[in-house]
Design an enzyme around this catalytic site. Sequence first.
Site, PDB file in Angstrom:
ATOM      1  CD  GLU A   1      74.273  36.630  72.570  1.00  0.00           C
ATOM      2  OE1 GLU A   1      73.875  37.255  73.562  1.00  0.00           O
ATOM      3  OE2 GLU A   1      73.766  36.793  71.437  1.00  0.00           O
TER       4      GLU A   1
ATOM      5  CG  ASP B   1      72.806  43.357  72.746  1.00  0.00           C
ATOM      6  OD1 ASP B   1      72.133  42.922  71.796  1.00  0.00           O
ATOM      7  OD2 ASP B   1      73.876  42.825  73.098  1.00  0.00           O
TER       8      ASP B   1
HETATM    9  C1  BGC Z   1      73.863  40.135  71.097  1.00  0.00           C
HETATM   10  C2  BGC Z   1      74.321  41.144  70.081  1.00  0.00           C
HETATM   11  C3  BGC Z   1      73.532  41.017  68.803  1.00  0.00           C
HETATM   12  C4  BGC Z   1      72.071  41.119  69.112  1.00  0.00           C
HETATM   13  C5  BGC Z   1      71.192  41.035  67.892  1.00  0.00           C
HETATM   14  C6  BGC Z   1      72.363  40.100  71.237  1.00  0.00           C
HETATM   15  O1  BGC Z   1      71.979  39.005  71.988  1.00  0.00           O
HETATM   16  O2  BGC Z   1      74.427  40.441  72.349  1.00  0.00           O
HETATM   17  O3  BGC Z   1      75.685  40.958  69.840  1.00  0.00           O
HETATM   18  O4  BGC Z   1      73.943  42.003  67.911  1.00  0.00           O
HETATM   19  O5  BGC Z   1      71.717  40.085  69.991  1.00  0.00           O
HETATM   20  O6  BGC Z   1      71.092  39.757  67.395  1.00  0.00           O
END
Ligand code: BGC
Length: 846
Positions: free
Chosen positions: A556, A357
């Site tokens: 998030e 990630d």
């Molecule tokens: C998230 C992921 C996402 C990635 C790319 C991360 O902060 O946890 O779900 O796919 O960013 O944008």
Amino acid sequence: MKNKQRKWQKTWAFLLVLSMCLSLWGCGTSKETDLQAENGQAVTQQTTAEQEETEQETTEQIVKYEPTEPKPLDKSAYMDASKDVEERVTELLSQMTLEEKIAQMLQPEQAAVSYADIKQYGIGSVLSGGGSAPASGNTAEDWQMHINNIKQAALESRLGIPVLYGVDAVHGHNNVYGATVYPHNIGLGSANDEELMKRMGEAVAKEVRATGIQWTFAPTLANPQNELWGRTYEGFGEDVELVTRLGAAFVTGLQGEIGTDAYLDDSRILATAKHYIGEGDTYNGINQGDVQMSEEEFDRLLHEELLAPYKAAIEAGARTVMVSFNSVDGLKCHENKHLIMDILKGELGFTGLVISDYNGVQQVSGKNYKEQIANSVNAGVDLLMEPNSWKECMTELKAAVEEGLVSIERIDDAVSRILRVKFEAGLFEEEIGAEEALMADFGSDEHRAIAREAVSKSMVLLKNDTINGKTALENLAECKNILVAGAKADNIGYQCGGWTISWQGSAGNITEGTTILEGLQEVAGDGVTIDYSAEGEVGANHEAVVLVVGENPYAETSGDRSVSSLILPGSDRKVIENVKETAAAVGKEDIPVIVVMVAGRPLTIADQIADFDALVMAWLPGTEGAGVADVLLGDNEFTGTLTYTWPWYASDIVGKLEAENEKNILFKNGSGLRKDGSSINADGTVEIGAAPSQSEEEKEAQSAVGIDLASSGYVLEAENFTSDSYLVKTGNSNNISYVDNWGTEWANAKWEVYVPEEGNYRLHFNIAAAKDSETVAIYYQTPVIEDDGNANRTVVPMTATENMDDFQDFTLDVTLEKGNYQFKFMTDTTDGADFRLDNIKFEYLD
Ligand code: BGC
């Protein structure tokens, strides 16, 4: 809970302190800067002994790399589509230099890599983070052009390996203006319709592929257990069985049915099973937090629950898995070899690629970036999402191989997996420009009709009181004058939530679509008048109120909440009050009030529910607001049911699934009513009694907002921050604990504070600073549940101190009211303003 002493526990004890934080705020919308900081540089600290141990661990068993000459270039050997995939992989791998292999393992962010870089290095993959659009603009055509340029650049590299482009199309191609935006997964869970998931997946794939992109980072396969978690809405529901079914169906929709010609054809895209694994079980629902279980306990949970959606997704043909930010018993998944190598690639037999990630590699242990990369790659990560530091990552990974920290076999395995997926997805045969044929589908009426159907099916009716012999919804159907109230009724941004155009999402006219109000106007029968009042002013002519309230957008960590802040925003509570008051003022206190809640999770509504005659949970429906109207005023019946257990109070979330806590539950999982008041599921009856009585202690927990200045001696110790966003490091020198800012990163700490007395205060910031700074600011905002953006932002006038252990007082005079505040302390720029904050003292002046 922890029953094993492990050497890395000490290392991570400090991270656990960090993860005790409850929530944070999002101050921007571009992930370019925000995520980079949120998931910024590693925050580990190791003792020398531990470092040596780590080093030993990584070096042992690895045979030192001996460079060998690759076979001479012969493209025809791997470009021949009649050959089998494994043969092509082996052939291509044998022609690659170490540098080319490593370049395949990198995934830069589109804004941080040039076409020339892609061509020069032969970069394997590129992503658009949340809210990251092409520099030229945010239309589908801008994306198409930019991505085609990127693809072309990759084809011009020595080996001409096609680039794999990934994006977070998590509820439609949600970054792009004008795309169809579907309900977030929590709503789709309520709809619980596998066939719909497949159709939706297919439609999403077409819009993504129309812009040239071949890969989405979806679906999320978490079954969130604690709705304080800011990513709750990304999960279909709390039951793993539901997540397993819907996840696999969505994968099938995106990729096409495995074993048929449709599988990964030109109109489909690769899915990602994410985030592997345990993210829905972290302590206190903390994003990127820790699952506090021993390895044995977690293994049991894996096998009883968590692996099932991954198994099903893989069986449905998912070829990529994204690792989760969370840790298990202190060990980050990004360095957990047992989870990735033994279980995912071993036990589940996963032969596709594992991607890290966003900056996730930088959160693992290791005394420097090289060791962190080595630890992640050795744990089984194949493709490194290192959006901004990709170049450094390439250099360090190469050095790690040359120094024997990572074996060439591991590199070959990682690269083979990446190439395998590219061959399987037909990337080597992909024609640039072929996507043009799909453009007509982008945001098309046909796709919007699917989204509208999904919205309608995801509505959950949770309360439907009887008024004058008819239910509230039956009453509504007969009204000729309806007031639609609340700012969230007429706002595309609110109804879409996070991950829409920008990473965090935002209020306003952010993309094309139909608001709930517009939908109601469209669906209302002839002779029905729909009035609108954002503030909720009921008039004498109104016969019913449709009141739309809910959460403000977030994504998030900034969506993490404390038990006291998992409530409706103050502005929405005010509208509820206003509807009551104005209705009473015109003698309309008895008209039905139908509340439509636009939110990403169950909220504490114990103080409001009695005022609602009906409650419709609309989740985050996306761009097609008419789907809400189809059930409220149209012929569609409610079919959606709740996929979460909804407690009266957020303080009852923990333990809500235990039978003895049933009294604390407002709505059971499975609840859902029809317009006539009957229940959809036999055991889903909804009886709303009185809120359970809370003990004084429980009440306190429910309303606690963090630190009461009276009991902390009017001192905020920096390290006791309630939450942090971006980069907050803690340190200790001369027995002073402090929060530390690295000059090249952003820092942001937040304290939730109760100010017991209004007055003028002098704030004393105890700081050691490397240089004079005009960029370190304090923000203080009230009340705690509102995010007032930059309210009361004041720069702290700090000047360089003798050295970084020399803490001096810098003061700032402020006027504070009695009540709850959040204090945020952050750098405004990354201008090298190194500082350490020890504490903030509140001196009462008058
Ligand atoms: C998230 C992921 C996402 C990635 C790319 C991360 O902060 O946890 O779900 O796919 O960013 O944008």
